[in-house]
Design a protein around this motif. Structure first.
Motif, short mmCIF file in Angstrom:
data_model
loop_
_atom_site.label_atom_id
_atom_site.label_comp_id
_atom_site.label_asym_id
_atom_site.label_seq_id
_atom_site.Cartn_x
_atom_site.Cartn_y
_atom_site.Cartn_z
N LEU A 125 89.17 -18.33 25.06
CA LEU A 125 88.32 -18.19 26.23
C LEU A 125 87.18 -17.22 25.95
O LEU A 125 86.01 -17.49 26.28
CB LEU A 125 89.15 -17.70 27.42
CG LEU A 125 88.38 -17.31 28.69
CD1 LEU A 125 87.64 -18.51 29.26
CD2 LEU A 125 89.34 -16.73 29.73
N HIS A 126 87.49 -16.09 25.29
CA HIS A 126 86.48 -15.07 25.04
C HIS A 126 85.40 -15.58 24.07
O HIS A 126 84.21 -15.32 24.27
CB HIS A 126 87.13 -13.80 24.48
CG HIS A 126 88.28 -13.32 25.31
ND1 HIS A 126 88.33 -13.47 26.67
CD2 HIS A 126 89.45 -12.71 24.95
CE1 HIS A 126 89.46 -12.95 27.13
NE2 HIS A 126 90.15 -12.49 26.11
N VAL A 127 85.82 -16.30 23.04
CA VAL A 127 84.85 -16.83 22.08
C VAL A 127 83.91 -17.80 22.78
O VAL A 127 82.68 -17.78 22.55
CB VAL A 127 85.57 -17.52 20.90
CG1 VAL A 127 84.58 -18.30 20.04
CG2 VAL A 127 86.30 -16.49 20.05
N ALA A 131 88.01 -19.19 43.38
CA ALA A 131 88.31 -20.52 42.86
C ALA A 131 89.73 -20.64 42.30
O ALA A 131 90.09 -21.69 41.78
CB ALA A 131 87.30 -20.88 41.78
N ARG A 132 90.51 -19.58 42.39
CA ARG A 132 91.89 -19.56 41.86
C ARG A 132 91.89 -19.78 40.34
O ARG A 132 92.63 -20.60 39.82
CB ARG A 132 92.76 -20.60 42.56
CG ARG A 132 92.97 -20.30 44.04
CD ARG A 132 94.07 -21.14 44.66
NE ARG A 132 93.66 -22.53 44.84
CZ ARG A 132 94.29 -23.56 44.32
NH1 ARG A 132 95.34 -23.38 43.55
NH2 ARG A 132 93.87 -24.79 44.55
N GLY A 133 91.03 -19.02 39.67
CA GLY A 133 90.94 -19.11 38.22
C GLY A 133 91.60 -17.93 37.54
O GLY A 133 92.34 -17.16 38.16
N ALA A 145 82.54 -28.16 27.59
CA ALA A 145 83.13 -27.47 26.45
C ALA A 145 84.56 -27.02 26.76
O ALA A 145 85.47 -27.16 25.92
CB ALA A 145 82.27 -26.26 26.07
N ALA A 146 84.77 -26.46 27.95
CA ALA A 146 86.12 -26.01 28.32
C ALA A 146 87.09 -27.18 28.35
O ALA A 146 88.25 -27.05 27.92
CB ALA A 146 86.07 -25.32 29.69
N ARG A 147 86.65 -28.32 28.84
CA ARG A 147 87.55 -29.48 28.92
C ARG A 147 87.80 -30.08 27.54
O ARG A 147 88.93 -30.50 27.25
CB ARG A 147 86.94 -30.52 29.87
CG ARG A 147 86.94 -30.04 31.32
CD ARG A 147 86.25 -30.99 32.27
NE ARG A 147 86.27 -30.46 33.63
CZ ARG A 147 85.66 -31.02 34.67
NH1 ARG A 147 84.95 -32.14 34.50
NH2 ARG A 147 85.74 -30.47 35.87
N ARG A 148 86.79 -30.13 26.69
CA ARG A 148 86.98 -30.65 25.34
C ARG A 148 87.94 -29.78 24.54
O ARG A 148 88.66 -30.27 23.66
CB ARG A 148 85.63 -30.73 24.62
CG ARG A 148 84.68 -31.78 25.17
CD ARG A 148 85.15 -33.19 24.85
NE ARG A 148 84.25 -34.20 25.36
CZ ARG A 148 83.20 -34.68 24.69
NH1 ARG A 148 82.94 -34.23 23.48
NH2 ARG A 148 82.43 -35.60 25.23
N PHE A 186 91.25 -26.52 27.77
CA PHE A 186 91.58 -25.39 28.63
C PHE A 186 92.28 -25.89 29.90
O PHE A 186 91.96 -26.97 30.41
CB PHE A 186 90.31 -24.63 29.05
CG PHE A 186 89.74 -23.75 27.98
CD1 PHE A 186 90.17 -23.81 26.67
CD2 PHE A 186 88.74 -22.83 28.29
CE1 PHE A 186 89.63 -22.99 25.69
CE2 PHE A 186 88.20 -22.01 27.33
CZ PHE A 186 88.65 -22.09 26.02
N ASN A 187 93.23 -25.10 30.41
CA ASN A 187 93.76 -25.42 31.73
C ASN A 187 92.71 -25.10 32.78
O ASN A 187 91.66 -24.51 32.48
CB ASN A 187 95.07 -24.67 31.99
CG ASN A 187 94.90 -23.16 31.94
OD1 ASN A 187 93.88 -22.61 32.31
ND2 ASN A 187 95.94 -22.47 31.47
#
Length: 329
Positions: A73-75, A128-130, A257-260, A263-264
């Motif tokens: 996540l940080h990268v 957003a409950r993230g 990018a997050a989906r590829r 990431f949950n």
């Protein structure tokens, strides 16, 4: 939803304050300009130091540690903040830069180089409950990295706009007026942290008040130099449209990018909100330190000011949509 949005904007005194600060600069530029009766250089330096001391005081050390291990996540977030944004500026500058003034182009470069914002990124991730712990870590890390990376990015790319920036001097300035008070704020947390948390409503008000003073001083220099007389409504429309375009592109890219990367949903939310946002609270003080009494300072910070309001508006809608999803099993 649109009615709630209108009510939210009507309560946003900070937006009204920014409009008021710009209006005062148009009416009374000589008072707030560099060398004027307000002694803007001294006032802004004191204000910048106080703002970042409060930022350091408000950084929750325990939550930072909790979010530190989520390296993927940080990268992603830091790559968007300090690589994707500048790369996007390079592409846009090569394609449409010839039709944009050097001052506005420098403003968009500065927008793309500043770090992510802490408060709204974390707040909207929570709504957003993230992944709130990850958002706190990333937004805070971005602020620290920005002290070095923002002047480096601007210094390396600003020559294409005709501007020059001494990177070594800029980093020293930012370290003295940003990093030092951040560190002092962290050191003071054991003594003052609980009091700060109880009175956060008022301390946030002090933070924003000094930002308005910086906005006023920045625009005073530009108005006094006559720079706004050379640019009409077309420039304002161009800046607003450019800020909206950048926001749409980055929101789309960060989501994909997050989906590829698999990431949950919680990590996706943190990545989208932290990776797409830019800080006005740190950005305006950085602009004052990097560009000093630049006659076009008002134009330089204008893209960031527009982007700030657009990101709050659009990300508020996104946060509500994320929050409406069914609970995770």
């Amino acid at each position: 939803m649109s009615l709630r949005l209108i009510k939210r904007l009507s309560r946003d005194w900070f937006l009204l304050g920014m409009l008021g600060a710009v209006g005062l600069a148009l009416l009374f530029p000589d008072f707030g300009k560099s060398g004027g009766a307000m002694h803007a250089d001294v006032v802004t330096n004191v204000g910048i130091f106080l703002v970042f001391f409060l930022h350091g005081l408000g950084m929750p050390t325990a939550q930072l540690k909790a979010g530190a291990l989520q390296w993927r996540l940080h990268v992603l977030v830091q790559s968007f903040t300090f690589l994707v944004f500048p790369a996007l500026w390079v592409v846009l500058n090569l394609t449409v830069g010839r039709w944009v003034s050097p001052e506005v182009s420098l403003g968009f470069l500065f927008l793309c180089a500043v770090p992510s914002t802490i408060s709204s990124s974390v707040a909207m991730t929570g709504v957003a409950r993230g992944n709130v712990a990850g958002a706190i870590f990333d937004a805070s890390l971005s602020s620290l990295l920005g002290i070095v990376l923002t002047p480096l990015i601007v210094g390396l790319l600003a020559q294409t706009t005709g501007a020059r920036l001494s990177m070594g001097e800029a980093i020293l300035k930012l370290s003295a007026l940003l990093l030092l008070p951040l560190a002092l704020g962290q050191l003071a947390r054991p003594l003052l942290g609980a009091t700060f948390a109880r009175h956060r409503k008022y301390t946030n008000g002090i933070d924003r008040l000094f930002i308005l003073v910086l906005v006023y001083a920045s625009f005073c220099d530009s108005v006094a130099s006559g720079i706004f007389g050379l640019h009409g409504g077309a420039t304002l429309a161009l800046v607003l449209g450019g800020a909206a375009l950048i926001l749409v592109i980055v929101l789309t890219l960060s989501t994909q990018a997050a989906r590829r990367l698999g990431f949950n949903k919680e990590d996706e939310i943190a990545a989208v909100f932290c990776g797409s946002k830019k800080t006005l609270a740190s950005g305006v003080p950085m602009a004052r330190l990097l560009f000093g009494a630049h006659p076009a300072l008002g134009l330089i910070v204008l893209p960031l000011m527009f982007y700030h309001q657009l990101q709050l508006l659009v990300c508020s809608v996104l946060a509500e949509r994320y929050a409406a999803r069914p609970p995770s099993p």
